[in-house]
Design a protein around this motif. Sequence first.
Motif, PDB file in Angstrom:
ATOM      1  N   GLY A 189       0.811  -1.219   0.000  1.00 44.83           N
ATOM      2  CA  GLY A 189       0.000   0.000   0.000  1.00 44.83           C
ATOM      3  C   GLY A 189       0.839   1.261   0.000  1.00 44.83           C
ATOM      4  O   GLY A 189       0.310   2.372   0.134  1.00 44.83           O
ATOM      5  N   LYS A 190       2.149   1.129  -0.154  1.00 41.87           N
ATOM      6  CA  LYS A 190       3.038   2.299  -0.146  1.00 41.87           C
ATOM      7  C   LYS A 190       3.114   2.923  -1.538  1.00 41.87           C
ATOM      8  O   LYS A 190       3.119   2.223  -2.549  1.00 41.87           O
ATOM      9  N   ASP A 191       3.217   4.241  -1.575  1.00 41.80           N
ATOM     10  CA  ASP A 191       3.350   4.972  -2.838  1.00 41.80           C
ATOM     11  C   ASP A 191       4.845   5.135  -3.135  1.00 41.80           C
ATOM     12  O   ASP A 191       5.452   6.170  -2.847  1.00 41.80           O
ATOM     13  N   ILE A 192       5.429   4.096  -3.711  1.00 42.60           N
ATOM     14  CA  ILE A 192       6.876   4.098  -3.952  1.00 42.60           C
ATOM     15  C   ILE A 192       7.242   5.037  -5.099  1.00 42.60           C
ATOM     16  O   ILE A 192       8.301   5.674  -5.072  1.00 42.60           O
ATOM     17  N   ALA A 193       6.380   5.135  -6.099  1.00 40.03           N
ATOM     18  CA  ALA A 193       6.647   6.064  -7.205  1.00 40.03           C
ATOM     19  C   ALA A 193       6.823   7.484  -6.677  1.00 40.03           C
ATOM     20  O   ALA A 193       7.737   8.212  -7.091  1.00 40.03           O
ATOM     21  N   ASN A 194       5.987   7.879  -5.754  1.00 37.94           N
ATOM     22  CA  ASN A 194       6.088   9.206  -5.136  1.00 37.94           C
ATOM     23  C   ASN A 194       7.408   9.351  -4.382  1.00 37.94           C
ATOM     24  O   ASN A 194       8.050  10.407  -4.430  1.00 37.94           O
ATOM     25  N   SER A 195       7.830   8.288  -3.689  1.00 43.65           N
ATOM     26  CA  SER A 195       9.110   8.320  -2.958  1.00 43.65           C
ATOM     27  C   SER A 195      10.274   8.541  -3.911  1.00 43.65           C
ATOM     28  O   SER A 195      11.219   9.270  -3.588  1.00 43.65           O
ATOM     29  N   MET A 196      10.216   7.921  -5.094  1.00 40.59           N
ATOM     30  CA  MET A 196      11.287   8.094  -6.072  1.00 40.59           C
ATOM     31  C   MET A 196      11.334   9.517  -6.600  1.00 40.59           C
ATOM     32  O   MET A 196      12.419  10.093  -6.779  1.00 40.59           O
ATOM     33  N   ILE A 197      10.177  10.101  -6.873  1.00 36.82           N
ATOM     34  CA  ILE A 197      10.143  11.487  -7.362  1.00 36.82           C
ATOM     35  C   ILE A 197      10.623  12.455  -6.274  1.00 36.82           C
ATOM     36  O   ILE A 197      11.392  13.385  -6.540  1.00 36.82           O
ATOM     37  N   MET A 198      10.198  12.220  -5.040  1.00 36.20           N
ATOM     38  CA  MET A 198      10.638  13.078  -3.937  1.00 36.20           C
ATOM     39  C   MET A 198      12.148  12.978  -3.726  1.00 36.20           C
ATOM     40  O   MET A 198      12.804  13.959  -3.362  1.00 36.20           O
ATOM     41  N   ALA A 199      12.705  11.788  -3.958  1.00 41.09           N
ATOM     42  CA  ALA A 199      14.157  11.608  -3.820  1.00 41.09           C
ATOM     43  C   ALA A 199      14.910  12.465  -4.841  1.00 41.09           C
ATOM     44  O   ALA A 199      15.966  13.030  -4.540  1.00 41.09           O
ATOM     45  N   ILE A 200      14.353  12.579  -6.043  1.00 38.30           N
ATOM     46  CA  ILE A 200      14.961  13.439  -7.070  1.00 38.30           C
ATOM     47  C   ILE A 200      14.888  14.901  -6.632  1.00 38.30           C
ATOM     48  O   ILE A 200      15.854  15.658  -6.772  1.00 38.30           O
ATOM     49  N   GLU A 201      13.742  15.299  -6.089  1.00 37.58           N
ATOM     50  CA  GLU A 201      13.589  16.677  -5.608  1.00 37.58           C
ATOM     51  C   GLU A 201      14.636  17.003  -4.542  1.00 37.58           C
ATOM     52  O   GLU A 201      15.251  18.076  -4.560  1.00 37.58           O
ATOM     53  N   ARG A 202      14.834  16.080  -3.608  1.00 32.97           N
ATOM     54  CA  ARG A 202      15.810  16.325  -2.542  1.00 32.97           C
ATOM     55  C   ARG A 202      17.225  16.401  -3.110  1.00 32.97           C
ATOM     56  O   ARG A 202      18.038  17.236  -2.696  1.00 32.97           O
ATOM     57  N   LYS A 203      17.523  15.516  -4.052  1.00 32.29           N
ATOM     58  CA  LYS A 203      18.861  15.501  -4.649  1.00 32.29           C
ATOM     59  C   LYS A 203      19.156  16.819  -5.365  1.00 32.29           C
ATOM     60  O   LYS A 203      20.278  17.337  -5.306  1.00 32.29           O
ATOM     61  N   LEU A 204      18.147  17.347  -6.046  1.00 29.19           N
ATOM     62  CA  LEU A 204      18.333  18.600  -6.805  1.00 29.19           C
ATOM     63  C   LEU A 204      17.979  19.849  -5.986  1.00 29.19           C
ATOM     64  O   LEU A 204      17.973  20.950  -6.523  1.00 29.19           O
TER      65      LEU A 204
END
Length: 456
Positions: A437-452
């Motif tokens: 039930g986790k939104d992993i796709a969202n976690s991946m996009i947020m990880a890009i935001e943090r990196k940049l």
Amino acid sequence: MKELELIGSEEWCVFKDLGIPAIKARIDSGAKTSSIQATNIKIHSKEAQEWVKFDVNPLQENRSIAIPCEAKLVDRRMVKSSSGISEERLVVKTPVTLGDSVFEIELTLANRDTMEFRMLLGREAINERYLVNPAETYKIQDFSEEQINKKYAPYFKEKTGLKIALLASNPELYSNKRLMEAAVARGHEIVFLNVELAYMKLDAHSPEIRYRGGNILKEFDAIIPRIKPSVTFYGCALIRQFDNLGAYCQNSAEAITQSRDKLFASQLFSKNDIHIPITGFAKSPMDTKDLIKMVNGAPLIIKLLESTQGKGVVLAETNKAAESVINAFKSVQTNILVQEFIKEANGQDIRCFVVNGKVVASMQRQAAKGEFRANIHQGGTASIIRITPEEKKLAIKAAKVLNLAVAGVDIIRSNKGPLLLEVNSSPGLEGIENATGKDIANSMIMAIERKLKFRM
């Protein structure tokens, strides 16, 4: 004797003729010639002379600002980089302003995207003008953040989101659809790029990536690579090219290549004290019997080095069967690994989804009836599981060893404790999102935001 002015180890330079209001430079007396970051370099004729057009991204943290420049070409010069590699660079001459002083300098045009400073001021420029005090910065002139923002105000584009490319093969796959949805939901622009429809231009001055029809692919902030095994070589070449053009690639080409080479990955895990099932590898059929004995005999697992999603993995239940399968593979020059069978796992394993050094979700997979290996692509089932601290540590370390920002880490529980089975650099989202039930796709996009360091 002329009294020389003191200059710091870092200074702001202004290039009025090039239209650059301010660019931060590293003062380097060890370098003979000055250099400036330049992309899209093109030579053209003007009044029977050679001129150069090029773009400069003057601010390290903002690739969206690109200033078009033009200057007369004065030389082509072989320059040795800090890594010791010599390359031909174009040289232009233009006035530079440092404080109240204006004087002409030569600049080599270079790709400095990976460097801390977009410009380097060499000794030819400072000779007989300045003395360098390496302990200080901005002795000649300093600009506040507010002043820089004001200078570059005309160039700032209103940005509502990042520009992301999903580099894959099938836009209809669940994982790819979810990533596209998640990026759009967070206000980003995302496009799907088919790996096999992109092609590249390799050139020191103006490298490019183009898409079917000749469209130039540029100005991407980030690339999400989801490369299928059959196009690993070409896909990784594209990822390296995107990286050279300054885009952040969520998984690097080197990390993906390492993860796809099961033998090399196993050697890295062993070197870094990551426990895996006992694994054997040999070339000659003469060593087959000892190879089987080395991994504690049958039953044992035989797997192709290129296998994915459980394909190319065989269970040999007897030593005789193992000999036959191993020698058959060797006879057709196919590379395989031989691995001990963990009977006590009862056809179960654990998939941990790691994003930027954190386990964001984990599930337990149970093999289908009659199968020895848990695989939801072959009728297995998945359920949520609470992993132990030791298993979490193992998953994070395995991803780190391969330098993967996103990884699916497969672990098996044994009488010796948790063992690492393998690491997937393009893990699927469907099974684990449905199970947890986790939104992993969202976690991946947020990880890009943090990196940049992106903020809405």
